[in-house]
Design an enzyme around this catalytic site. Structure first.
Site, PDB file in Angstrom:
ATOM      1  N   ARG A  16       0.836  -1.206   0.000  1.00  0.00           N
ATOM      2  CA  ARG A  16       0.000   0.000   0.000  1.00  0.00           C
ATOM      3  C   ARG A  16       0.875   1.263   0.000  1.00  0.00           C
ATOM      4  O   ARG A  16       1.002   1.939  -1.012  1.00  0.00           O
ATOM      5  CB  ARG A  16      -0.946  -0.044   1.207  1.00  0.00           C
ATOM      6  CG  ARG A  16      -2.152   0.871   1.080  1.00  0.00           C
ATOM      7  CD  ARG A  16      -1.898   2.293   1.528  1.00  0.00           C
ATOM      8  NE  ARG A  16      -1.433   2.361   2.912  1.00  0.00           N
ATOM      9  CZ  ARG A  16      -0.955   3.470   3.464  1.00  0.00           C
ATOM     10  NH1 ARG A  16      -0.881   4.593   2.772  1.00  0.00           N
ATOM     11  NH2 ARG A  16      -0.512   3.466   4.716  1.00  0.00           N
ATOM     12  N   THR A 182       3.746  11.281   9.437  1.00  0.00           N
ATOM     13  CA  THR A 182       3.360  11.244   8.023  1.00  0.00           C
ATOM     14  C   THR A 182       4.267  12.111   7.160  1.00  0.00           C
ATOM     15  O   THR A 182       4.599  11.739   6.035  1.00  0.00           O
ATOM     16  CB  THR A 182       1.880  11.682   7.884  1.00  0.00           C
ATOM     17  OG1 THR A 182       1.127  10.967   8.847  1.00  0.00           O
ATOM     18  CG2 THR A 182       1.346  11.409   6.497  1.00  0.00           C
ATOM     19  N   HIS A 209       4.425   4.490  12.748  1.00  0.00           N
ATOM     20  CA  HIS A 209       4.479   4.470  11.273  1.00  0.00           C
ATOM     21  C   HIS A 209       5.287   5.710  10.876  1.00  0.00           C
ATOM     22  O   HIS A 209       4.819   6.837  11.036  1.00  0.00           O
ATOM     23  CB  HIS A 209       3.047   4.530  10.731  1.00  0.00           C
ATOM     24  CG  HIS A 209       2.944   4.664   9.233  1.00  0.00           C
ATOM     25  ND1 HIS A 209       2.484   3.643   8.433  1.00  0.00           N
ATOM     26  CD2 HIS A 209       3.230   5.692   8.388  1.00  0.00           C
ATOM     27  CE1 HIS A 209       2.478   4.042   7.152  1.00  0.00           C
ATOM     28  NE2 HIS A 209       2.933   5.290   7.107  1.00  0.00           N
ATOM     29  N   HIS A 211       7.880   7.994   8.223  1.00  0.00           N
ATOM     30  CA  HIS A 211       8.429   8.255   6.884  1.00  0.00           C
ATOM     31  C   HIS A 211       9.835   8.822   7.033  1.00  0.00           C
ATOM     32  O   HIS A 211      10.220   9.312   8.097  1.00  0.00           O
ATOM     33  CB  HIS A 211       7.501   9.197   6.111  1.00  0.00           C
ATOM     34  CG  HIS A 211       6.337   8.453   5.508  1.00  0.00           C
ATOM     35  ND1 HIS A 211       6.302   8.066   4.192  1.00  0.00           N
ATOM     36  CD2 HIS A 211       5.202   7.987   6.073  1.00  0.00           C
ATOM     37  CE1 HIS A 211       5.179   7.404   3.971  1.00  0.00           C
ATOM     38  NE2 HIS A 211       4.487   7.341   5.095  1.00  0.00           N
ATOM     39  N   HIS A 305      41.751  -1.912   7.078  1.00  0.00           N
ATOM     40  CA  HIS A 305      40.486  -2.533   7.493  1.00  0.00           C
ATOM     41  C   HIS A 305      40.491  -4.025   7.159  1.00  0.00           C
ATOM     42  O   HIS A 305      40.099  -4.853   7.972  1.00  0.00           O
ATOM     43  CB  HIS A 305      39.303  -1.877   6.776  1.00  0.00           C
ATOM     44  CG  HIS A 305      38.974  -0.509   7.281  1.00  0.00           C
ATOM     45  ND1 HIS A 305      37.693  -0.027   7.357  1.00  0.00           N
ATOM     46  CD2 HIS A 305      39.776   0.488   7.730  1.00  0.00           C
ATOM     47  CE1 HIS A 305      37.713   1.204   7.835  1.00  0.00           C
ATOM     48  NE2 HIS A 305      38.967   1.537   8.063  1.00  0.00           N
TER      49      HIS A 305
END
Ligand SMILES: [Zn+2]
Length: 522
Positions: A16, A182, A209, A211, A305
Site C-alpha cells: 500500500r 506522516t 508508522h 516516513h 580494514h
C-alpha cells in the site's frame, strides 16, 4: 517501561504505502508473490491495499483470503468516513467490508491544521467521523487498527486535541493506536518522548508508522519501541511516498540487536534474499548501500580494514553478515595491499606462497595504474590472477577486428579469433550498435568449438571515464555484467578506445563463462 524481551508486531505496508512511491506498481501476480514472501518471513500483518472495490482489488483480497499465509494476517486499508455521509453508506467503508478482511486499518486526522484546512470541517465533526467509522466496523465484527495521521505534528501544535483523537478511537473500539510521522520530519528524541506519554495513557497496543524525510524513519521507529510501542509499520527496502517509509528490514535487524522479538530467529538469514527479491519485483536495481542487506554492507576496501577484519571480524563489522544472510567481501583496489590479495586468492581458492602474493600484488598495482578497477569486476580479476599463477590458459584470444557503422542503419564487425591452433574469421551485423555486433561476432567465432557459448548472457553494460595516474591519454572503463545459468559476474575492459574496452570486457565475460559452463567455477 519497555522490556527488550517483548514481542513487537511487524506490519508490512509495501503493497500500500510502498506502492505510493514513484515508479512502483504491483501487478496482481506481484502482489500475491510479495504476500507469500512476507508470510514466509513471518511478518504479523500485511496491509494489502487501499480498499477501492475495483475488480482487481476484490480479486487480490479474495485470493489472499484463501492463500496459505501461516500466521500472517491480511489487512484492508482505508480512511474514516467522509464528512457528509453515515459510516454505513460511505463508499470507502463499504469497500473495506467487501474485501472480506477481518482486520481494517483506518486512518484519521489528528492535526488540527489538516482537520480545518484540508478536510474543511470542525474539530468536533472530525472526532465524530473517527468514532462512527470505527464503531461501525467493530459492529460488523472487524478488528480495527487506527492510524493517527500526522500525530507528531499534531501533538506539537495542539497536544490536547491529538490525544482527544486517540481517546475517541480507543473508546470506539480500536485495538491498536498507531502514531504516524506522516511528513517524516520528526526526530528520535521527540518521537520517543511523545510515544512514552501515549503508552502511559492508553491500555492498548501502541504502534509507530514513520516516513524517512529527515532520514530518521528507522531511528524514530526504534526510539518509539524503546518508549513502549509494540507494533512497527514499514516497507521492504523503505519504498514509499516521496523518499520512502521506514525500512522494515532495518527495523527488524535493529530490534533484533536490541533484544526485541519480531520474526523467528532462523528467518533473520532470509532478510538479504528478501530485500533483493522485492527489488526485482519492483524492477529496481538492489541498492548496494542498504544497511545490513546491501551488497556493500560488509565490503571492506582500505588495506588496514581488511587486515584487521581478517584478524577479527568485529574490528569493522557491527554484526556478522551471515546473521542477515549477507556475505563479507574484500575489495581488491589501489587502497589495498598484500593482505587483500592474499584474502582474494583464498576466496578464489588459489593456494599461494608469500612470494606469489608479492608478484600478484605488483601485477595488479600495474593494471590499476592503467585504470583497471577490479573491485566491481571479480571475474576479470580471477582470470588475471589464475593466468599469472599458471593455473589457467585462455582457450581463445581475439587477434583483430574491424567495426563499421553503416550510415547509422546497421553495424557490422569482422573478427579474427585464435582458438587453439586455429584462426577463425567471422562477421556479424546488428541494428543495436557496434558493441552488440562485436558480441555476436565473438559468439559466432566461438560457437563451433564451444556450442554452449550463447548461454553466457550479457545483462548489463556500463561505461565510465577513468582517472588514470600520470596518463595524458583519456581512458574509458567498460564493465559488463553477465549471467551463465544461475551465476552472475562482472568483467572489465580498459582502453583509450571505447570499443576495444568493450571487446576486452566481453572477451573476459566469455572466458569466465566458459569456466562456469565447464563446472570449474560455481
Ligand atoms: Zn505512510
Amino acid at each position: 517501561m519497555s522490556d527488550p524481551k517483548d514481542k513487537v508486531e511487524t506490519y508490512d505496508t509495501t503493497l500500500r504505502d510502498g506502492a505510493q512511491g514513484e515508479g512502483i506498481t504491483f501487478s496482481l501476480d506481484d502482489k500475491l508473490k510479495l504476500a507469500k514472501a512476507l508470510s514466509d518471513l513471518g511478518v504479523d500483518y500485511i496491509e494489502v491495499g487501499y480498499a477501492s472495490s475495483t475488480p482487481e482489488d476484490v480479486e487480490v483480497f479474495k485470493r489472499l483470503r484463501t492463500a496459505s499465509l501461516g500466521d500472517t494476517k491480511i489487512v484492508a486499508f482505508g480512511s474514516t468516513k467522509k464528512k457528509n455521509v453515515s459510516a454505513e453508506s460511505d463508499p470507502g467503508i463499504k469497500a473495506i467490508l467487501e474485501t472480506g478482511a477481518k482486520i481494517a486499518t483506518l486512518f484519521g486526522k489528528s492535526w488540527t491544521l489538516h482537520v480545518e484546512k484540508v478536510l474543511g470541517t470542525t474539530l468536533d465533526k472530525n472526532l465524530e467521523m473517527i468514532s462512527d467509522s470505527i464503531s461501525y466496523l467493530r459492529k460488523k465484527g472487524l478488528t480495527v487498527i487506527f492510524d493517527a495521521e500526522h500525530f507528531f505534528d499534531g501533538y506539537a501544535e495542539n497536544p490536547g486535541y491529538a490525544f482527544r483523537v486517540l481517546e475517541c478511537a480507543r473508546e470506539a473500539g480500536a485495538s491498536t493506536l498507531v502514531l504516524c510521522d506522516t511528513n517524516g520530519g520528526s526526530f528520535p528524541d521527540q518521537v520517543g518522548k511523545v510515544t512514552a506519554e501515549v503508552v502511559q495513557r492508553f491500555d492498548c497496543v501502541v504502534g509507530i508508522h514513520a516516513h524517512n524525510d529527515s532520514e530518521c524513519a528507522v531511528a524514530n521507529t526504534i526510539s518509539a519501541v524503546q518508549a513502549g510501542a509494540r507494533h512497527v509499520q514499514g516497507t521492504i527496502n523503505g519504498y514509499g511516498e516521496r523518499v520512502g517509509n521506514a525500512n522494515l528490514i532495518s527495523i527488524i535487524a535493529g530490534l533484533y540487536k536490541l533484544g526485541y522479538r519480531t520474526i523467528e530467529e532462523d528467518k533473520m538469514r532470509s532478510l538479504t534474499a528478501l530485500s533483493r527479491y522485492v527489488a526485482r519485483i519492483v524492477n529496481e536495481r538492489p541498492n548496494p548501500r542498504l544497511p545490513y542487506v546491501g551488497e556493500r554492507a560488509f565490503a571492506h576496501k582500505a588495506g588496514t580494514h581488511i587486515d584487521a577484519v581478517l584478524k577479527t571480524t568485529r574490528a569493522y563489522e557491527h554484526i556478522p553478515p551471515e546473521l542477515v544472510g549477507n556475505v563479507r567481501r574484500t575489495l581488491a583496489s589501489k587502497h589495498s595491499g598484500k593482505a587483500a590479495i592474499l584474502n582474494k586468492a583464498k576466496e578464489f581458492k588459489f593456494e599461494i606462497t608469500e612470494e606469489q602474493a608479492e608478484s600478484l600484488t605488483k601485477m595488479i598495482k600495474e593494471l590499476e595504474r592503467q585504470g583497471f578497477e577490479f573491485e566491481n569486476a571479480d571475474a576479470s580479476l580471477y582470470l588475471r590472477m589464475a593466468e599469472h599463477l599458471g593455473l589457467y590458459s585462455p582457450p581463445f584470444s581475439v587477434h583483430n577486428y574491424v567495426a563499421t557503422d553503416n550510415a547509422n542503419k546497421y553495424q557490422s564487425v569482422g573478427m579474427e579469433v585464435q582458438i587453439g591452433d586455429e584462426i577463425v574469421l567471422t562477421t556479424a551485423e546488428s541494428r543495436k550498435g557496434l558493441v552488440d555486433a562485436l558480441r555476436k561476432a565473438l559468439d559466432r567465432a566461438l560457437s563451433s568449438r564451444f556450442p554452449d557459448v550463447t548461454r553466457i548472457i550479457l545483462e548489463d553494460f556500463r561505461v565510465m571515464d577513468l582517472d588514470t595516474e600520470k596518463s595524458t591519454e583519456a581512458r574509458v572503463g567498460v564493465w559488463v555484467k553477465s549471467r551463465c545459468d544461475s551465476v552472475t559476474f562482472w568483467t572489465i575492459g580498459v582502453s583509450s578506445n571505447m570499443l576495444r574496452a568493450s571487446l576486452d570486457a566481453i572477451e573476459d565475460s566469455k572466458k569466465y563463462g566458459l569456466l562456469v559452463l565447464s563446472g570449474k567455477i560455481r
